[in-house]
Scaffold this active site. Structure first.
Site, PDB file in Angstrom:
ATOM      1  N   LYS A  76      86.818 -22.854  -6.283  1.00  0.00           N
ATOM      2  CA  LYS A  76      86.391 -21.642  -5.711  1.00  0.00           C
ATOM      3  C   LYS A  76      85.427 -21.842  -4.477  1.00  0.00           C
ATOM      4  CE  LYS A  76      83.416 -17.685  -7.680  1.00  0.00           C
ATOM      5  NZ  LYS A  76      82.541 -17.263  -8.678  1.00  0.00           N
ATOM      6  N   SER A 151      83.759 -12.874 -10.753  1.00  0.00           N
ATOM      7  CA  SER A 151      84.120 -13.243  -9.333  1.00  0.00           C
ATOM      8  C   SER A 151      85.172 -14.448  -9.050  1.00  0.00           C
ATOM      9  CB  SER A 151      82.907 -13.389  -8.528  1.00  0.00           C
ATOM     10  OG  SER A 151      82.254 -14.480  -8.987  1.00  0.00           O
ATOM     11  N   SER A 175      81.366 -14.666 -14.499  1.00  0.00           N
ATOM     12  CA  SER A 175      82.434 -14.759 -13.487  1.00  0.00           C
ATOM     13  C   SER A 175      83.419 -15.854 -13.755  1.00  0.00           C
ATOM     14  CB  SER A 175      81.774 -15.068 -12.211  1.00  0.00           C
ATOM     15  OG  SER A 175      81.365 -13.729 -11.370  1.00  0.00           O
TER      16      SER A 175
HETATM   17  N1  GLN Z   1      80.008  -9.539 -12.410  1.00  0.00           N
HETATM   18  C1  GLN Z   1      78.898  -9.903 -12.418  1.00  0.00           C
HETATM   19  C2  GLN Z   1      78.167  -9.570 -11.043  1.00  0.00           C
HETATM   20  O1  GLN Z   1      78.785  -8.927 -10.256  1.00  0.00           O
HETATM   21  C3  GLN Z   1      78.801 -11.514 -12.517  1.00  0.00           C
HETATM   22  C4  GLN Z   1      79.014 -12.358 -11.337  1.00  0.00           C
HETATM   23  C5  GLN Z   1      78.967 -13.678 -11.535  1.00  0.00           C
HETATM   24  O2  GLN Z   1      79.107 -14.335 -12.535  1.00  0.00           O
HETATM   25  N2  GLN Z   1      78.919 -14.608 -10.302  1.00  0.00           N
HETATM   26  O3  GLN Z   1      77.073 -10.117 -10.752  1.00  0.00           O
END
Ligand code: GLN
Length: 483
Positions: A76, A151, A175
């Site tokens: 990532k 994400s 994420s």
């Molecule tokens: N969807 C969550 C957010 O927007 C989690 C994001 C993540 O785990 N990086 O913060």
């Protein structure tokens, strides 16, 4: 080369069915064919990967071995790899080239992995759909009109579309698990402190964890053996012994008690998800495990607590992007203050700015007690919920998301709806426990559905063990999208 897992690729490389360079070429060929549609990657690191594959072939020829020797892995794009771009899918870091390796990258290199590229994500890991990337939107390989989740949606899509053997993602509030569920693959968020965060660009430091995204639990165990363990470069890295996760896969699961949190079912849960997850629980019971109902009574505060605390931490972490030390600098400013302001105004996307504003607000004097402190108290209550529940069970099982992958654009104009879709994943980050997503079926529209396994602190072994046994019994993880 037919969609090998990491384990299969390792065997086939050792048996000289193909070389590491041939395997790499096949993966890049696959990327050339499908990534125009899926758009899982931001950068490919062809030269570096080619050199690593050649080196792997030399080592294989010399009879040397290492856990990932010759295996193509994606990262990532918020994990630093020396000499390559690390953009966090943000304009502000568009041209940033990392001068050092993250600890996980160092460990992957030592294990012989071939690092093929950096995957797309929501900007600074803020989002649940990949639509917040500055560069482009990644599509769900199962249906290109749907989001891959976020994400770590680039990593999820790359694994599902067979554009790598496995990938690393990061999980601050879901994420790794949510894109794993949306893309029909296996994803593990380790216990907070299990995997070093050194070289992971920080979003919310008390939540962030790097973890594996793979085709099987067996592959996730191999990656965990490589990336896990104490690191003096990260002061929050836990100095606890790293078990052999692969060895744990063959443990007996018969006597295990699985807790079913009642707050994770009922109102608001999509009918396909409910049905599929309940079927998966039946399967676990048929494997000898005992399911009991448990309660996580403070679940309803999780979304609010998470978005207050994660944004507060993000507002502090992202203050370093000021146009001075590195990254984008605005070209139009007459004085220092304007330079800071314009750099941040032009460099950050809308969601990131929304969170910096929210985070700064909840930390400001007068509001600190009303929001930040209350958020911390809710976090403690949520953590205590888990401690209580784990007195009655060995692990917990439930859904990952309230619905399967939604359509591109569906929630983009409604941040609150997007936040609410994290309801089942963020508690694990608030409590710091390990949690995992494994494929357990499909919706009426043929979109993958994920089953969440949540464990006790530092007990990734039980999660991987149960996931592996489940994958031995079922074939949901063997389904592939046709592209
Ligand atoms: N969807 C969550 C957010 O927007 C989690 C994001 C993540 O785990 N990086 O913060």
């Amino acid at each position: 080369m037919h969609q090998p897992t990491i384990i299969q690729a390792r065997h086939q490389l050792k048996e000289k069915k193909y070389s590491a360079v041939e395997l790499l070429d096949a993966v890049y060929k696959r990327i050339d064919v499908v990534d125009g549609k899926v758009k899982a990657y931001i950068h490919l690191t062809r030269d570096i990967a080619h050199r690593q594959a050649e080196e792997a072939d030399q080592k294989l020829a010399a009879g040397e071995d290492a856990p990932l020797l010759g295996v193509p892995i994606a990262l990532k794009d918020l994990i630093c790899m020396k000499g390559t771009h690390t953009t966090c899918a943000s304009h502000i870091l568009e041209n940033f080239v990392s001068p050092y390796d993250a600890t996980v990258v160092k460990r992957l290199k030592e294990a012989g992995a071939v690092l093929i590229g950096k995957t797309n994500m929501d900007e600074f890991a803020m989002g649940s759909s990949n639509e917040n990337s500055y560069f482009h939107v990644t599509k769900n390989p199962w249906d290109l009109n749907h989001v891959p989740g976020g994400s770590s949606g680039g990593s999820g899509a790359a694994v599902a579309a067979n554009e790598c053997m496995g990938a690393l993602g990061s999980d601050t509030g879901g994420s790794i698990r949510q894109p794993a569920a949306f893309c029909g693959i296996t994803g593990l968020k380790p216990t907070y402190g299990r995997v070093s965060r050194f070289g992971l660009v920080a979003f919310a430091s008390s939540f962030d964890q790097i973890g594996p995204m793979t085709k099987t639990a067996e592959d996730a165990a191999i990656l965990m053996n490589v990336i896990g363990g104490h690191d003096p470069m990260d002061s929050t890295s836990a100095d606890v012994a790293l078990p052999d996760f692969t060895a744990a896969l063959s443990n007996d699961v018969k006597e295990l008690k699985i807790g079913i949190p009642k707050e994770y079912f009922g109102k608001g849960l999509n009918a396909d998800i409910e049905k599929t997850v309940l079927e998966a629980i039946k399967t676990l019971e048929s494997m000898g495990m005992q399911a009991i109902e448990v309660s996580l009574p403070h679940t309803e505060y999780a979304v609010a607590a998470y978005y207050i605390l994660a944004c507060a931490e993000a507002s502090a972490n992202l203050s370093r992007y000021d146009g001075v030390k590195y990254g984008y600098r605005s070209g139009h400013a007459d004085n220092l203050m304007d330079m800071y302001t314009n750099t941040r105004e032009e460099g950050f996307g809308e969601e990131v700015k929304r969170r910096i504003l929210l985070g700064t607000f909840v930390l400001s004097s007068g509001y600190y007690d009303a929001y930040y402190l209350k958020g911390q108290k809710a976090r403690t209550l949520i953590k205590q919920d888990f401690e209580e529940a784990y007195k009655k069970c060995d692990l917990m099982v439930g859904p990952i998301a309230p619905a399967p992958a939604f359509k591109l654009g569906e929630k983009l104009d409604d941040p609150l709806q997007m936040y609410l879709s994290d309801i089942f994943t963020i508690s694990a980050n608030l409590a710091g426990i390990p949690a995992m997503s494994i494929p357990c079926g499909q919706s009426k529209d043929n979109l993958p559905i994920g089953l969440q396994l949540m464990g006790k602190h530092f007990d990734e072994e039980t999660l991987l063990n149960v996931a592996h046994r489940y994958q031995h019994t079922t074939d949901h993880h063997l389904q592939h999208p046709t592209l």
